[in-house]
Design a protein around this motif. Structure first.
Motif, PDB file in Angstrom:
ATOM      1  N   MET A 199       0.819  -1.205   0.000  1.00 54.90           N
ATOM      2  CA  MET A 199       0.000   0.000   0.000  1.00 54.90           C
ATOM      3  C   MET A 199       0.857   1.260   0.000  1.00 54.90           C
ATOM      4  O   MET A 199       0.570   2.233  -0.703  1.00 54.90           O
ATOM      5  CB  MET A 199      -0.929   0.012   1.214  1.00 54.90           C
ATOM      6  N   ALA A 200       1.927   1.247   0.793  1.00 53.48           N
ATOM      7  CA  ALA A 200       2.741   2.449   0.952  1.00 53.48           C
ATOM      8  C   ALA A 200       3.791   2.619  -0.145  1.00 53.48           C
ATOM      9  O   ALA A 200       4.152   3.750  -0.474  1.00 53.48           O
ATOM     10  CB  ALA A 200       3.435   2.424   2.316  1.00 53.48           C
ATOM     11  N   TYR A 201       4.277   1.516  -0.721  1.00 53.62           N
ATOM     12  CA  TYR A 201       5.441   1.617  -1.590  1.00 53.62           C
ATOM     13  C   TYR A 201       5.249   1.094  -3.008  1.00 53.62           C
ATOM     14  O   TYR A 201       6.010   1.475  -3.903  1.00 53.62           O
ATOM     15  CB  TYR A 201       6.623   0.871  -0.956  1.00 53.62           C
ATOM     16  N   ALA A 202       4.309   0.188  -3.234  1.00 51.91           N
ATOM     17  CA  ALA A 202       4.213  -0.456  -4.546  1.00 51.91           C
ATOM     18  C   ALA A 202       3.710   0.513  -5.613  1.00 51.91           C
ATOM     19  O   ALA A 202       2.974   1.462  -5.330  1.00 51.91           O
ATOM     20  CB  ALA A 202       3.306  -1.679  -4.473  1.00 51.91           C
ATOM     21  N   PHE A 203       4.098   0.255  -6.823  1.00 49.49           N
ATOM     22  CA  PHE A 203       3.629   1.000  -7.989  1.00 49.49           C
ATOM     23  C   PHE A 203       2.742   0.093  -8.835  1.00 49.49           C
ATOM     24  O   PHE A 203       2.940  -1.130  -8.873  1.00 49.49           O
ATOM     25  CB  PHE A 203       4.812   1.473  -8.839  1.00 49.49           C
ATOM     26  N   ASP A 204       1.788   0.689  -9.511  1.00 47.45           N
ATOM     27  CA  ASP A 204       1.078  -0.045 -10.555  1.00 47.45           C
ATOM     28  C   ASP A 204       2.017  -0.134 -11.747  1.00 47.45           C
ATOM     29  O   ASP A 204       2.489   0.888 -12.262  1.00 47.45           O
ATOM     30  CB  ASP A 204      -0.208   0.680 -10.954  1.00 47.45           C
ATOM     31  N   ILE A 205       2.308  -1.355 -12.169  1.00 45.95           N
ATOM     32  CA  ILE A 205       3.272  -1.565 -13.251  1.00 45.95           C
ATOM     33  C   ILE A 205       2.511  -1.697 -14.565  1.00 45.95           C
ATOM     34  O   ILE A 205       1.781  -2.666 -14.795  1.00 45.95           O
ATOM     35  CB  ILE A 205       4.132  -2.816 -13.002  1.00 45.95           C
ATOM     36  N   GLY A 290       0.824   6.158   6.685  1.00 44.28           N
ATOM     37  CA  GLY A 290       1.165   6.175   8.097  1.00 44.28           C
ATOM     38  C   GLY A 290       1.771   7.452   8.609  1.00 44.28           C
ATOM     39  O   GLY A 290       2.466   7.449   9.634  1.00 44.28           O
ATOM     40  N   TYR A 291       1.549   8.555   7.916  1.00 41.89           N
ATOM     41  CA  TYR A 291       2.024   9.833   8.446  1.00 41.89           C
ATOM     42  C   TYR A 291       1.113  10.946   7.954  1.00 41.89           C
ATOM     43  O   TYR A 291       0.278  10.756   7.056  1.00 41.89           O
ATOM     44  CB  TYR A 291       3.479  10.100   8.053  1.00 41.89           C
ATOM     45  N   VAL A 292       1.262  12.115   8.567  1.00 40.68           N
ATOM     46  CA  VAL A 292       0.468  13.288   8.220  1.00 40.68           C
ATOM     47  C   VAL A 292       1.404  14.472   8.077  1.00 40.68           C
ATOM     48  O   VAL A 292       2.327  14.637   8.871  1.00 40.68           O
ATOM     49  CB  VAL A 292      -0.589  13.586   9.309  1.00 40.68           C
ATOM     50  N   THR A 293       1.189  15.278   7.064  1.00 41.81           N
ATOM     51  CA  THR A 293       1.949  16.499   6.888  1.00 41.81           C
ATOM     52  C   THR A 293       1.007  17.616   6.472  1.00 41.81           C
ATOM     53  O   THR A 293       0.057  17.390   5.699  1.00 41.81           O
ATOM     54  CB  THR A 293       3.071  16.347   5.840  1.00 41.81           C
TER      55      THR A 293
END
Length: 484
Positions: A199-205, A290-293
């Motif tokens: 969810m956080a790192y994968a790309f749609d290839i 998992g973070y907020v900015t």
């Protein structure tokens, strides 16, 4: 279960980074610009990140990762070791299974150095406790976590494969197998970890002939079984770039043989290189990453549920089959379970921020029985318009939404300031950090509620709202209960 169960000799943070870079550059076809550096940014609360060693021109190639190096179903030997068709699981579950297999191989996996620079603990909402989730109050994001559905999918689709192939999926950590309560708990923990990484790192290839990056709209990390969805993959180094909506200076391009990261503006020496997640609300930033900015605060939204709108309108329920007004809208694809309202900008007018489907719903719900029957007899939905009755109903819905949060915007602002007094550290850990992020999310949503209510007030005061037959205006009919 920690990563040390499968990587028994954990290196230091910098050693892990160095080993990862050495491994990456050892793969044929990988190109890494000597002007960039994988840096330790923990002092900034950012973990690892990519920084410019020297000035980088606009359009310069930062790195190129061949498709064969991507951690993806088609590149793992698991596909040939199983009798089952891994691809049949769909993009999410198939990659999750492959990542589980590679992770459990420990140092024997081709991607072992890559796993060691990926996190094993997360602040994504999937891992929040019930008390922590309650800090989000009435935010609609809580209903989009999908943990129960995720675990059902894991136990139904992944667990049988894992348990039927113990040689391919050694449990480690002192467990004999993934059977029984302890084995099931361990399997769920590991698969949640893999799902959160995806969810956080994968790309749609995309297929080789395409070269645009696609965004993932999934509500949870395993709810979409659309066979036509793009396959997913973990792209080493590309996923180690931090994201920033304001300082975005790089973009990933999917080319025929490789995925290539390029600068999209000049990057001075020493500046961090940022990707961008797109215009997503902070609530979704928290759920997925998992973070907020605050950089993403302009993209905050509120969501009004169909149930709440129907309740405010006096309907006994929101069951389409039992409510003719909802049936009419549903037949014309104008009915949704929820309606998203974005944060208004300084010059936005109410009609520019309200979804047409929401206005159609409000209009239908405030029609007199005679008006509605006339429309239904012609099988025509109403002409959406913000008039007195619609504005009055929307005002009531928004006030009801405010009450659901339980605390006021002013109270939350004070709570947030109290978490970080001037003499305290700039960062928080554990539950305190999650409390702060929950406050930021719900403050953003309450700011939108206040802004939309203010727009309604201005609209009523301007006298531009059409009057009803009995002469009422929105200003005279709406409740003036104190806002929370």
């Amino acid at each position: 279960m920690s990563s040390s169960a499968h990587f028994p000799d954990p290196a230091s943070f910098q050693d892990q980074s160095d080993r990862f870079v050495s491994w990456l550059e050892s793969n044929p076809g990988v190109k890494v610009n000597s002007k960039i550096l994988l840096a330790d940014l923990r002092s900034n609360g950012a973990g690892r990140g990519v920084v410019a060693r020297s000035h980088i021109a606009e359009g310069e190639e930062l790195f190129s990762i061949p498709r064969s190096v991507i951690l993806a179903v088609q590149n793992s030997q698991l596909k040939s070791l199983l009798s089952q068709d891994v691809d049949a699981l769909g993009p999410w579950l198939s990659l999750m299974l492959v990542m589980l297999y590679e992770y459990l191989q420990g140092t024997q996996s081709k991607w072992a150095p890559y796993f060691q620079v990926l996190p094993t603990r997360f602040d994504t909402l999937m891992f929040w406790s019930e008390p922590e989730l309650r800090e989000l109050q009435a935010s609609a994001i809580v209903d989009k976590i999908g943990k129960r559905g995720a675990e059902e999918s894991i136990l139904e689709s992944i667990a049988p494969i894992v348990r039927a192939n113990p040689a391919l999926f050694p449990p480690g950590n002192g467990l004999a197998s993934f059977d029984g309560d302890a084995g099931t708990a361990a399997l769920l923990e590991l698969t949640h970890m893999m799902g959160s990484l995806i969810m956080a790192y994968a790309f749609d290839i995309e297929k080789a002939e395409d070269d645009d990056e696609a965004e993932d709209p999934d509500e949870s990390y395993m709810t979409d079984d659309d066979e036509e969805q793009l396959s997913k993959g973990m792209v080493p180094l590309a996923d180690l770039l931090n994201a920033d909506a304001d300082r975005n200076n790089a973009r990933l391009y999917q080319e025929e043989e490789a995925l290539v990261m390029k600068s999209i503006k000049p990057i001075p020496e020493g500046e961090e290189i940022f990707n961008d997640y797109g215009e997503i609300p902070r609530a979704d930033l928290l759920r997925r990453y998992g973070y907020v900015t605050d950089n993403y605060s302009p993209f905050d939204v509120i969501e009004l549920s169909l149930d709440d709108i129907c309740q405010a309108a006096g309907l006994p329920n929101s069951n389409v089959e039992s409510q003719p007004r909802l049936q009419l809208l549903d037949e014309h694809d104008l009915l949704d379970d929820g309606y998203v309202i974005p944060r208004p900008s300084a010059n936005d007018k109410l009609e520019n921020i309200l979804p047409i489907e929401l206005v159609a719903l409000l209009t239908t719900l405030v029609q007199s029985p005679e008006e509605f029957e006339q429309r239904r007899s012609k099988n025509k939905p109403p002409r959406p318009a913000i008039e007195v009755n619609q504005a009055t109903l929307l005002y009531k819905v928004l006030q009801g939404k405010q009450v659901q949060y339980g605390t006021s915007l002013e109270q939350d602002t004070q709570l947030l300031h109290g978490l970080l007094p001037p003499q305290s550290p700039s960062s928080l850990e554990g539950s305190a950090r999650r409390h702060k992020m929950a406050l930021q999310v719900r403050i953003g949503e309450k700011e939108i509620l206040h802004s939309v209510l203010a727009l309604l007030d201005c609209l009523a005061a301007s006298g531009t709202l059409k009057r009803t037959a009995n002469g009422d205006t929105a200003d005279s009919r709406q409740s003036k209960a104190p806002r929370v």
